[in-house]
Structure formats: C-alpha cells, structure tokens
Design a protein around this motif. Structure first.
Motif, PDB file in Angstrom:
ATOM      1  N   GLU A 225       0.642  -0.915  -0.007  1.00 27.61           N
ATOM      2  CA  GLU A 225      -0.542   0.247   0.629  1.00 27.61           C
ATOM      3  C   GLU A 225       1.290   1.206  -0.022  1.00 27.61           C
ATOM      4  N   LYS A 228       2.269   2.096  -3.791  1.00 30.48           N
ATOM      5  CA  LYS A 228       0.913   2.335  -3.948  1.00 30.48           C
ATOM      6  C   LYS A 228       0.804   3.937  -3.665  1.00 30.48           C
ATOM      7  N   THR A 232       1.173   6.690  -6.798  1.00 28.72           N
ATOM      8  CA  THR A 232      -0.203   7.529  -7.358  1.00 28.72           C
ATOM      9  C   THR A 232      -0.172   8.884  -6.415  1.00 28.72           C
TER      10      THR A 232
END
Length: 318
Positions: A225, A228, A232
């Motif tokens: 996570e 990610k 992003t």
C-alpha cells in the motif's frame, strides 16, 4: 562555515538515504519503551528510527539526558531522528543543536500530537492553532541547525483541512525544512476513520516545494500500500504506525529480501519478536509488566490468546 558545510553534506546524505529506505516506523509515545527498541535493534528490523517526542518545557535538556533518551535507538549504528516537542523557540532550537551533538542524524518537530493535555499547552497539534508562532519556531530551529537535517511531522489542520495549504506554505518557507511527514487527519479528528486520505495528501503535497521530501502517514497497512501511495500521489515515502507491530518483519522483507528466511511472513515475525521480548528483565524505565501486556495486545491483537494469557498471568502483580 566549516560546521555548516559538514551539516549540509550530512543532510544531503540523509535525504538520499530516505529516498531509498522510504518507509519509516511511526514514533509511538508510550509504546517505544527502551527494552522493545533494543530487541528490535537486535533483530535488525529497521536501520532508521524517529523517536517519540522529547518534551522541552521548563529548561533545555542536558546532554546526558538526551544521550540517555537516544541510547536505546542505537545512534552509533542506526540513523536516528530525534523528535522534539514544546513551545519555546529558543529552548527548542538549543535542544535541536544538542540533539545533533549527541548523535541524532536529524531533528523532527512534532506538530501533530492530538493529546488534549499536549494541545492545551500549545504543543504538538496545538502548533496548528497558531501557525505564525510555529513559523518563528521553525525559523529558530533551522538557523540553529545550520543546514542539518530538519523535518516536521504534522496533521493537516487543527479543526479543518481547509487552511492546511496556507499553513504548509508558511512553514515550508520559514526555514530550511528538509521533510514533511503529513498525517492526513486534523487534530480534532484524532484517530477516527475519516474519508479522503488520498485527496488530502495530494493537495498537501502540491503546495510544498519540490526540494522538500513528502512522506504520507495514516492508516497505511503494509509496504504494498505504501508503494502504491507513493506512485499515485508522488510521495517520496510513507510512515507506518500500528501495522508495523502487527508485522514487524515487513521492512526486512521489503528492503532486504535476502533475509526472507528469517521472518518469511507476519506470523513468524510476530513470534520472533515476542519470543525475544519474553526474555527481557522487568526493570524500571526499561521494560515493565504493563509494557509487556500492552505490547502483546499491539503485536497479536486485543482478542489474541497471547494478550489474554499475559493479562491473566500478571493481573495480580501490576
């Protein structure tokens, strides 16, 4: 001038290190007891620590006090960022300088602790109630450190996210700040589950100058996570809190895959840490029965057999 040059060089090295080793263990007051940290260092769970806050109130801590505070984190072998908390700019600045002299790799200013007692005195999350005063504190610390690594851990607003952009612009221009760790909640939101983490972090990052490292914090569960979010939101890194203690081997597996066999999964990592902790002697200001009980709940969960057994075992001895 020579001190400034060396500080600037060490600061650049620290920033490069954090770009590569970009998942930090969140500082947790009351959890990071000396015994626990020493065991973590024996197991080499992380090469960098951000300490819980060192409170600066009546006077500037003496060097021997700071060295004692830093000692469990092993600053001789690990990178250790000393987190400080207070409201007096001159005392905080002098504490920061002494901290670096005592072995800290950098200084972090706590602008996010939501404790009512802390906030009531204007420290921690209370810094967000008076951004101009905090800017003067940032300026004083920055000037005293003369180019040494300096970071700020903050919530995104006191009672509203709406003014967080203004505050971050003000603080990032108040002095030489090298990193912001951005906890997406406001102070008044405490630790409640609130929506909009990604949107808030993205908006906060957008107002910070490019040279400042941006680390995201809040409800991050694992390195997958974390990666990610970095991709992003264009974060430089993240900070993980309680989830780390539920899988204390996560950073080893992520950054040192060659050590995979030592703690191949969360269950093994938890047990390895717990077995080592059970060998610790109970000693004042080092490791207590209460610490052991609370840590068993943190590692295994409040519904776990380990937590229930610890409570039953020591219920009459606390």
């Amino acid at each position: 001038m020579q001190f400034y040059c060396f500080s600037a060089i060490f600061c650049a090295v620290m920033k490069d290190f954090l770009k590569k080793y970009n998942i930090l263990v969140a500082p947790m007051e009351g959890v990071m007891r000396p015994g626990l940290i020493e065991v973590c260092n024996d197991l080499e769970l992380t090469p960098v620590w951000v300490t819980p806050f060192l409170r600066v109130s009546e006077s500037v801590p003496k060097e021997k006090e700071i060295k004692k505070f830093l000692a469990p984190f092993a600053p001789a072998t690990n990178r250790v960022i000393l987190q400080i908390m207070g409201v007096d700019k001159d005392k905080l600045a002098e504490t920061a300088l002494r901290g670096m002299a005592c072995g800290a790799t950098g200084i972090d200013l706590n602008c996010g602790c939501p404790s009512h007692q802390v906030v009531r005195h204007g420290a921690g999350g209370g810094m967000l109630k008076d951004p101009d005063r905090t800017a003067r504190i940032i300026e004083a610390i920055s000037q005293k450190l003369s180019g040494g690594f300096f970071s700020i851990k903050t919530r995104l607003g006191f009672d509203s996210f709406a003014n967080s952009g203004h505050i971050l612009k003000l603080w990032s221009s108040a002095g030489q700040v090298d990193m912001f760790t951005l906890h997406y909640r406001t102070v008044q939101e405490g630790y409640r589950s609130v929506p909009g983490r990604e949107a808030r972090l993205a908006a906060a990052c957008a107002v910070l100058p490019e040279h400042i490292l941006r680390f995201g914090n809040g409800d991050i569960t694992d390195p997958v996570e974390a990666e990610k979010l970095c991709r992003t939101l264009r974060l430089d890194g993240t900070m993980i809190g309680r989830a780390f203690w539920h899988d204390p081997g996560m950073l080893v597996r992520h950054f040192e895959p060659e050590r995979l066999s030592q703690m191949p999964d969360a269950r093994c990592a938890r047990q390895l840490l717990w077995d080592a902790l059970q060998q610790l002697p109970f000693r004042k200001n080092f490791w207590s029965i209460g610490n052991a009980i609370e840590t068993s709940g943190l590692i295994f969960g409040a519904d776990s057999i380990q937590f229930r057994e610890m409570k039953a075992r020591f219920s009459t001895r606390r």
